[in-house]
Design a protein around this motif. Structure first.
Motif, PDB file in Angstrom:
ATOM      1  N   PRO A 192      56.611 -35.932  56.382  1.00  0.00           N
ATOM      2  CA  PRO A 192      57.261 -35.380  57.579  1.00  0.00           C
ATOM      3  C   PRO A 192      58.335 -36.306  58.147  1.00  0.00           C
ATOM      4  O   PRO A 192      58.130 -37.511  58.280  1.00  0.00           O
ATOM      5  CB  PRO A 192      56.095 -35.213  58.559  1.00  0.00           C
ATOM      6  CG  PRO A 192      54.894 -35.045  57.692  1.00  0.00           C
ATOM      7  CD  PRO A 192      55.139 -35.932  56.507  1.00  0.00           C
ATOM      8  N   LYS A 193      59.476 -35.699  58.471  1.00  0.00           N
ATOM      9  CA  LYS A 193      60.633 -36.411  59.020  1.00  0.00           C
ATOM     10  C   LYS A 193      60.826 -35.980  60.467  1.00  0.00           C
ATOM     11  O   LYS A 193      60.909 -34.774  60.757  1.00  0.00           O
ATOM     12  CB  LYS A 193      61.871 -36.068  58.187  1.00  0.00           C
ATOM     13  CG  LYS A 193      63.188 -36.604  58.691  1.00  0.00           C
ATOM     14  CD  LYS A 193      64.315 -36.106  57.780  1.00  0.00           C
ATOM     15  CE  LYS A 193      65.671 -36.609  58.208  1.00  0.00           C
ATOM     16  NZ  LYS A 193      66.758 -36.101  57.316  1.00  0.00           N
ATOM     17  N   ASN A 194      60.872 -36.958  61.381  1.00  0.00           N
ATOM     18  CA  ASN A 194      61.079 -36.621  62.782  1.00  0.00           C
ATOM     19  C   ASN A 194      62.442 -35.948  62.952  1.00  0.00           C
ATOM     20  O   ASN A 194      63.452 -36.405  62.413  1.00  0.00           O
ATOM     21  CB  ASN A 194      60.999 -37.887  63.647  1.00  0.00           C
ATOM     22  CG  ASN A 194      60.894 -37.566  65.125  1.00  0.00           C
ATOM     23  OD1 ASN A 194      61.831 -37.075  65.735  1.00  0.00           O
ATOM     24  ND2 ASN A 194      59.751 -37.863  65.712  1.00  0.00           N
ATOM     25  N   MET A 195      62.479 -34.854  63.706  1.00  0.00           N
ATOM     26  CA  MET A 195      63.694 -34.052  63.824  1.00  0.00           C
ATOM     27  C   MET A 195      64.653 -34.562  64.890  1.00  0.00           C
ATOM     28  O   MET A 195      65.662 -33.915  65.172  1.00  0.00           O
ATOM     29  CB  MET A 195      63.329 -32.586  64.056  1.00  0.00           C
ATOM     30  CG  MET A 195      62.575 -31.997  62.869  1.00  0.00           C
ATOM     31  SD  MET A 195      61.956 -30.319  63.097  1.00  0.00           S
ATOM     32  CE  MET A 195      63.463 -29.367  62.995  1.00  0.00           C
ATOM     33  N   GLY A 196      64.346 -35.713  65.500  1.00  0.00           N
ATOM     34  CA  GLY A 196      65.333 -36.400  66.313  1.00  0.00           C
ATOM     35  C   GLY A 196      65.234 -36.177  67.804  1.00  0.00           C
ATOM     36  O   GLY A 196      64.512 -35.302  68.295  1.00  0.00           O
ATOM     37  N   SER A 197      66.018 -36.980  68.515  1.00  0.00           N
ATOM     38  CA  SER A 197      65.936 -37.040  69.976  1.00  0.00           C
ATOM     39  C   SER A 197      66.612 -35.870  70.677  1.00  0.00           C
ATOM     40  O   SER A 197      66.414 -35.674  71.870  1.00  0.00           O
ATOM     41  CB  SER A 197      66.553 -38.349  70.476  1.00  0.00           C
ATOM     42  OG  SER A 197      67.907 -38.443  70.074  1.00  0.00           O
ATOM     43  N   ILE A 198      67.425 -35.093  69.966  1.00  0.00           N
ATOM     44  CA  ILE A 198      68.022 -33.903  70.591  1.00  0.00           C
ATOM     45  C   ILE A 198      66.918 -32.893  70.908  1.00  0.00           C
ATOM     46  O   ILE A 198      66.933 -32.243  71.960  1.00  0.00           O
ATOM     47  CB  ILE A 198      69.097 -33.286  69.692  1.00  0.00           C
ATOM     48  CG1 ILE A 198      70.240 -34.277  69.454  1.00  0.00           C
ATOM     49  CG2 ILE A 198      69.639 -31.990  70.301  1.00  0.00           C
ATOM     50  CD1 ILE A 198      71.265 -33.800  68.453  1.00  0.00           C
ATOM     51  N   LEU A 199      65.948 -32.788  70.021  1.00  0.00           N
ATOM     52  CA  LEU A 199      64.847 -31.847  70.212  1.00  0.00           C
ATOM     53  C   LEU A 199      63.645 -32.489  70.892  1.00  0.00           C
ATOM     54  O   LEU A 199      63.034 -31.898  71.784  1.00  0.00           O
ATOM     55  CB  LEU A 199      64.396 -31.277  68.860  1.00  0.00           C
ATOM     56  CG  LEU A 199      65.428 -30.558  68.008  1.00  0.00           C
ATOM     57  CD1 LEU A 199      64.758 -29.939  66.794  1.00  0.00           C
ATOM     58  CD2 LEU A 199      66.173 -29.496  68.802  1.00  0.00           C
ATOM     59  N   ASN A 200      63.300 -33.692  70.470  1.00  0.00           N
ATOM     60  CA  ASN A 200      62.048 -34.314  70.907  1.00  0.00           C
ATOM     61  C   ASN A 200      62.238 -35.185  72.142  1.00  0.00           C
ATOM     62  O   ASN A 200      63.262 -35.848  72.294  1.00  0.00           O
ATOM     63  CB  ASN A 200      61.460 -35.141  69.764  1.00  0.00           C
ATOM     64  CG  ASN A 200      61.009 -34.271  68.609  1.00  0.00           C
ATOM     65  OD1 ASN A 200      60.345 -33.263  68.813  1.00  0.00           O
ATOM     66  ND2 ASN A 200      61.380 -34.654  67.383  1.00  0.00           N
ATOM     67  N   THR A 201      61.226 -35.173  72.997  1.00  0.00           N
ATOM     68  CA  THR A 201      61.229 -35.969  74.220  1.00  0.00           C
ATOM     69  C   THR A 201      59.948 -36.808  74.259  1.00  0.00           C
ATOM     70  O   THR A 201      59.137 -36.773  73.332  1.00  0.00           O
ATOM     71  CB  THR A 201      61.268 -35.069  75.471  1.00  0.00           C
ATOM     72  OG1 THR A 201      60.014 -34.364  75.578  1.00  0.00           O
ATOM     73  CG2 THR A 201      62.414 -34.070  75.394  1.00  0.00           C
ATOM     74  N   ALA A 202      59.762 -37.521  75.373  1.00  0.00           N
ATOM     75  CA  ALA A 202      58.545 -38.312  75.536  1.00  0.00           C
ATOM     76  C   ALA A 202      57.326 -37.440  75.804  1.00  0.00           C
ATOM     77  O   ALA A 202      56.194 -37.910  75.715  1.00  0.00           O
ATOM     78  CB  ALA A 202      58.718 -39.314  76.676  1.00  0.00           C
ATOM     79  N   ASP A 203      57.535 -36.157  76.100  1.00  0.00           N
ATOM     80  CA  ASP A 203      56.424 -35.242  76.340  1.00  0.00           C
ATOM     81  C   ASP A 203      56.227 -34.346  75.117  1.00  0.00           C
ATOM     82  O   ASP A 203      56.823 -34.591  74.064  1.00  0.00           O
ATOM     83  CB  ASP A 203      56.680 -34.419  77.602  1.00  0.00           C
ATOM     84  CG  ASP A 203      55.390 -34.100  78.351  1.00  0.00           C
ATOM     85  OD1 ASP A 203      54.357 -33.910  77.688  1.00  0.00           O
ATOM     86  OD2 ASP A 203      55.421 -34.048  79.600  1.00  0.00           O
ATOM     87  N   ASN A 204      55.461 -33.275  75.270  1.00  0.00           N
ATOM     88  CA  ASN A 204      55.090 -32.429  74.136  1.00  0.00           C
ATOM     89  C   ASN A 204      56.186 -31.440  73.761  1.00  0.00           C
ATOM     90  O   ASN A 204      56.757 -30.762  74.632  1.00  0.00           O
ATOM     91  CB  ASN A 204      53.821 -31.636  74.460  1.00  0.00           C
ATOM     92  CG  ASN A 204      52.561 -32.434  74.238  1.00  0.00           C
ATOM     93  OD1 ASN A 204      52.485 -33.225  73.293  1.00  0.00           O
ATOM     94  ND2 ASN A 204      51.577 -32.246  75.090  1.00  0.00           N
ATOM     95  N   GLU A 205      56.448 -31.324  72.450  1.00  0.00           N
ATOM     96  CA  GLU A 205      57.219 -30.227  71.866  1.00  0.00           C
ATOM     97  C   GLU A 205      56.308 -29.516  70.877  1.00  0.00           C
ATOM     98  O   GLU A 205      55.551 -30.171  70.145  1.00  0.00           O
ATOM     99  CB  GLU A 205      58.481 -30.726  71.151  1.00  0.00           C
ATOM    100  CG  GLU A 205      59.668 -30.972  72.065  1.00  0.00           C
ATOM    101  CD  GLU A 205      59.491 -32.190  72.960  1.00  0.00           C
ATOM    102  OE1 GLU A 205      59.809 -32.093  74.165  1.00  0.00           O
ATOM    103  OE2 GLU A 205      59.006 -33.226  72.461  1.00  0.00           O
ATOM    104  N   GLY A 206      56.373 -28.179  70.843  1.00  0.00           N
ATOM    105  CA  GLY A 206      55.466 -27.456  69.957  1.00  0.00           C
ATOM    106  C   GLY A 206      55.870 -26.023  69.719  1.00  0.00           C
ATOM    107  O   GLY A 206      56.994 -25.609  70.009  1.00  0.00           O
TER     108      GLY A 206
END
Length: 627
Positions: free
Chosen positions: A310-324
């Motif tokens: 798995p490759k992290n999809m980056g800071s444009i999408l992901n934050t310090a809180d939950n994405e799902g």
């Protein structure tokens, strides 16, 4: 506002001071500072400003003010400065207000107009946009969540909570009724039929849920790994519908798969989305590297059928809180997901973003789908058929009991790119017997990556189904032993809207009397010289004649009806002679095995009324005379 991992939290909570200093790209003449205090506000003792030379200015001093609110968007107005400011420091004194504190954002402005908290909301949301409850046929007094719609829009899978018809542990009558996968079919009138439990072996006494349906709907990805003795482990499995039943779910192997618990969850929480060609796997996981809690990751299908690390999809999408709750649209570009970290209207909102390149880490700024879709509660699970006409989601607003499944009309600014669903069968010519053979696919564009493109075959009917972006031309190549190879094309370059297309392919068996058009044989207008792009087509004929050394063929030349009849007959003769010469000289095929005939415009297979239909009449055919 509430406790947020995206906020800055001072180390202390009872005594002493802490501070945070933030810099800004541009120095401005500050007249206003805004601070979002989302947990236990009122402890800021001083605010300092800094110019580009690093000179410090006291902008605010607490003189004993108290606040009793739980959170606040606090604006501090300051006198005009002698120098532009490009950094702010806030000093927190824990004696003023004891307990945990969090600061979500700091902003500066050169205006007295209130700084506002902006949400990046989708444009042009219709005034009459409403969530339509699918009604008591689909929904029940129990919870219906996590809808999954098949690309054709005709089957809806969902998770039903605590329903008495869910599967439970037969050895424990007092066992808790958990959750099962159910499905509803839409009839030809567009009406959803009463749902059915998917049944064993997919549903069991554990927590069961669907993740994604395959392009044809005959494959279903489901949460967890199914282990002997009824155990389940975190992961992803796939089941296939064949012979009237679902297969035992098999593990989808993911290299270096990890799924950790978050700080608040009792167990690891995972969610998945699969591209329609099954080459891309998007996951919501808590693993490293991470921006915090659950992030979105992507994996790519390998040659052995497993998926890459798995490759992290980056800071444009992901934050310090939950994405799902990711959902990848049929265009393989548009991603819908929910987030607690991006600015929104409630606990967790649904967002849309577009992939900008092949890295899968470069995305457009996520758009909040707006307050008519998102609520002050936890919003998630957005699923769209390939048509892009509707979206399905679950909500407890105006529900029949627990969560229900709702439908909304998709509006332009949040729609995915248009695609076409192409289906059909490969059959033997004249008898229409189904042939189970792969369908080769290419496009006219290097920008459209079809490497490893998967065309799903229904295990029962052997019919194929594939989803294709519109705006391109596609080329099909079928090679099956015992049959003449077949090439065909589909031109969608002028299409801009969703389409459903049925295209059957008819293979001619290699036997006396079989006839085939040399589809990719190209001549310049009015010329008989063979263009080099035609050589691959002729080499296929060479290969067949070498495999069957006693084969004798007839080459027939045809033209459209434009121009002089006699010249057209001669042009057709010159063209078949050129094909014969290629077979003899370059293919080393004996000339005694090749007869020729020129028909000119006498035998059209299409109308001569338009340039497109006339093109079909300009052809060279071959017929097997003897084997």
């Amino acid at each position: 506002m509430a406790d947020s991992p995206c906020a800055w939290e001072p180390n202390g909570s009872q005594y002493g001071e802490d501070y945070v200093k933030v810099g800004f790209t541009k120095a401005i003449d500050v007249q206003q500072i805004a601070i979002i205090e989302n947990l236990n506000p009122g402890a800021i003792a001083r605010i300092f400003g800094y110019d580009e030379a690093g000179t410090e200015y006291l902008l605010y001093q607490n003189t004993g003010q108290k606040t009793t609110v739980k959170s606040r968007f606090w604006r501090v107005f300051v006198k005009p400065m002698k120098q532009p400011i490009n950094a702010i420091k806030i000093v927190v004194n824990h004696r003023i207000s004891k307990g945990r504190k969090q600061y979500d954002a700091i902003a500066i402005s050169d205006s007295q107009n209130f700084i506002e908290f902006n949400i990046n909301v989708a444009k042009d949301i219709p005034d009459d946009l409403q969530k339509e409850n699918l009604g008591p046929t689909v929904n029940s007094p129990y919870g219906e969540v996590a809808p999954i719609i098949t690309p054709d829009g005709n089957t809806l899978y969902f998770t039903r909570l605590n329903h008495p018809d869910n599967i439970r542990d037969e050895n424990d009558k007092d066992a808790e009724i958990k959750q099962d996968i159910w499905f509803s079919k839409r009839n030809i009138a567009g009406v959803w039929m009463p749902p059915e439990n998917l049944g064993p072996p997919v549903n069991d006494a554990n927590l069961n849920a669907a993740a994604t349906a395959s392009a044809s709907g005959s494959g279903l990805f489901v949460l967890n790994l199914y282990k002997p003795g009824g155990r389940q482990e975190i992961g992803l499995s796939r089941t296939t519908f064949s012979d009237g039943k679902w297969s035992y779910p098999e593990e989808v192997r993911i290299t270096d798969f990890q799924a950790k618990k978050t700080e608040k969850d009792k167990a690891a929480n995972t969610e998945y989305a699969i591209s329609h060609d099954e080459n891309i796997l998007v996951m919501a996981l808590n693993r490293l590297p991470s921006f915090g809690n659950n992030d979105l990751y992507v994996s790519f299908k390998e040659a052995d059928g497993s998926y890459s690390r798995p490759k992290n999809m980056g800071s444009i999408l992901n934050t310090a809180d939950n994405e799902g709750s990711p959902f990848l649209s049929a265009d393989n570009k548009t991603l819908y997901f929910n987030s607690k970290g991006h600015p929104g209207f409630g606990d967790s909102d649904i967002f849309m973003t577009k992939r900008l390149d092949e890295t899968w880490t470069n995305w457009s700024e996520p758009l909040n789908l707006g307050p008519k879709i998102n609520t002050e509660r936890w919003d998630a699970f957005f699923t769209i058929p390939a048509s892009g006409e509707f979206a399905y989601l679950s909500s407890d607003n105006n529900s029949l009991g627990g969560e229900d499944i709702f439908r909304i009309n998709l509006f332009k600014s949040i729609k995915p790119d248009a695609v076409a669903i192409l289906d059909g069968s490969i059959m033997e010519k004249d008898v229409n017997t189904i042939i189970d053979t792969p369908l080769g696919l290419k496009s006219n564009s290097d920008s459209l990556n079809l490497k490893g493109f998967n065309i799903e075959i229904n295990p029962d009917t052997k019919a194929y189904k594939v989803i294709l972006p519109v705006g391109f031309k596609y080329y099909f190549d079928i090679n099956e032993k015992g049959y003449l190879s077949l090439q065909d094309s589909l031109d969608l370059t002028r299409e801009g809207n969703y389409r459903e297309i049925t295209k059957n392919f008819h293979l001619s068996p290699i036997r006396e009397g079989s006839k085939m058009v040399l589809e990719n044989l190209i001549f310049a207008q009015g010329k008989y010289e063979i263009e080099t792009s035609s050589y691959d087509e002729l080499e296929k004929l060479v290969k067949i004649m070498k495999e069957y050394p006693k084969m004798r063929i007839l080459l027939e030349g045809h033209t459209d009806n434009q121009g002089d009849f006699t010249l057209n007959v001669k042009l057709a003769k010159d063209r078949v002679d050129e094909v014969r010469n290629y077979l003899v000289k370059k293919g080393k095929i004996s000339g005694s095995r090749i007869d020729t005939k020129s028909w000119g415009p006498i035998k059209p297979i299409s109308s001569n009324s338009t340039p497109e239909t006339r093109k079909k009449n300009r052809r060279v055919e071959f017929t097997i005379l003897k084997m």
